[in-house]
Design an enzyme around this catalytic site. Structure first.
Site, mmCIF file in Angstrom:
data_model
loop_
_atom_site.group_PDB
_atom_site.id
_atom_site.type_symbol
_atom_site.label_atom_id
_atom_site.label_comp_id
_atom_site.label_asym_id
_atom_site.label_seq_id
_atom_site.Cartn_x
_atom_site.Cartn_y
_atom_site.Cartn_z
ATOM 1 C CE1 TYR A 130 -3.046 3.058 0.412
ATOM 2 C CE2 TYR A 130 -3.289 2.546 2.741
ATOM 3 C CZ TYR A 130 -3.589 3.333 1.649
ATOM 4 O OH TYR A 130 -4.442 4.405 1.798
ATOM 5 C CE LYS A 158 -6.220 2.647 -1.461
ATOM 6 N NZ LYS A 158 -6.861 3.069 -0.185
ATOM 7 C CB VAL A 201 -8.749 0.000 -2.181
ATOM 8 C CG1 VAL A 201 -9.193 0.184 -0.729
ATOM 9 C CG2 VAL A 201 -8.358 -1.456 -2.432
#
Length: 293
Positions: A130, A158, A201
């Protein structure tokens, strides 16, 4: 993880306590509107304002209530905290862990790569990288991601950089790996899918999950032009609940749409009348466009 999912907001009551009943209801609210997975304890979840015990309980409640996969946010600045949270999430049924880049201290790419390898080596569930430089002042370079994608327990990423060119470079460097590449901004979802992304997301999926579902559906049907058109229709609303008014604005807008979002936790403050009026206008514009979805 493929498709779209929200970094699920955490409902707090007026006193700032975790509202578990509202959280369960919220899971049903977003699932009924087509989300493909859920991300408890993400950035829009106010995870950094919660204790470790509260984060663990939030993940447990979501995993218990969900009928879609759960990608649990478990990252902390240090490896011990991250692994403890990841093991706890695995124990309560999370399917994978979303691990933010270590923050507070500055780290170079070699350090970040070594950290993620250590976490992935020990994690009982797949790890998703992330990268969110706007919050951490640290990003993962495409070359670093390409090397990490070769790790058997690093399942995806992400990317919240907002940089489509960098997103494309990451896709090029992970094309030969079994690696999910998800975008973190609803304002570029259609473009990211066309660039090879596998989903998103998205804060937008908290407030308008039917819209993000429709964008992904258009892409899956081979109509990337349509996916970009639908994305463009959501840009203003997405910006309002991210860049302009943040989590208090997002939760207000969700409540206006009937979602049990609860209140934001201190030090967040409720939005003022001017912000509420602006968000009401954005929501009215969105409702006029809903027929397109």
């Amino acid at each position: 993880m493929h498709g779209t999912g929200p970094p699920l907001v955490t409902p707090f009551d007026a006193d700032g306590a975790l509202d578990e009943a509202a959280l369960r209801d919220l899971v049903g609210w977003v699932e009924s509107r087509g989300v493909d997975f859920l991300v408890p304890c993400g950035s829009n979840s106010e995870a950094e304002l919660m204790t470790a015990e509260e984060r663990a309980r939030t993940i447990e409640v979501v995993a218990d209530e969900a009928s879609v996969p759960v990608l649990a946010g478990t990252g902390s600045p240090g490896k011990r905290e991250t692994l403890a949270a990841t093991e706890s999430a695995a124990d309560v049924g999370a399917d994978a862990a979303l691990v933010v880049t270590p923050f507070y201290y500055g780290h170079d790419q070699a350090t970040l790569e070594a950290y993620y390898r250590e976490v992935a080596d020990e994690s009982p569930i797949p790890v998703y990288l992330y990268s969110v430089p706007v919050f951490t002042d640290t990003g993962l370079d495409p070359e670093t991601v390409g090397r990490l994608a070769e790790h058997p327990n690093v399942a995806g990423m992400k990317d919240s950089s907002g940089d489509i060119a960098a997103f494309q470079r990451i896709r090029e460097r992970t094309a030969d790996a079994d690696f999910d590449l998800m975008v973190g901004s609803g304002g570029v979802l259609g473009q990211a899918l066309a660039a090879g992304g596998t989903g998103g997301v998205l804060a937008l999926a908290n407030i308008a999950p039917e819209a993000t579902t429709a964008i992904y559906g258009a892409h899956e049907a081979g109509d990337d032009g349509r996916a970009r058109e639908l994305t463009a229709a959501c840009v203003d609303l997405d910006h309002s609940v991210t860049g302009e008014y943040g989590i208090p604005g997002l939760k207000y807008a969700m409540r206006q749409r009937g979602a049990p979002a609860g209140h934001a936790r201190s030090p967040h403050r409720p939005i003022d009348d001017e912000a509420r009026a602006a968000l009401d206008d954005r929501l009215a514009e969105f409702e006029e466009l809903r027929a397109e979805f």
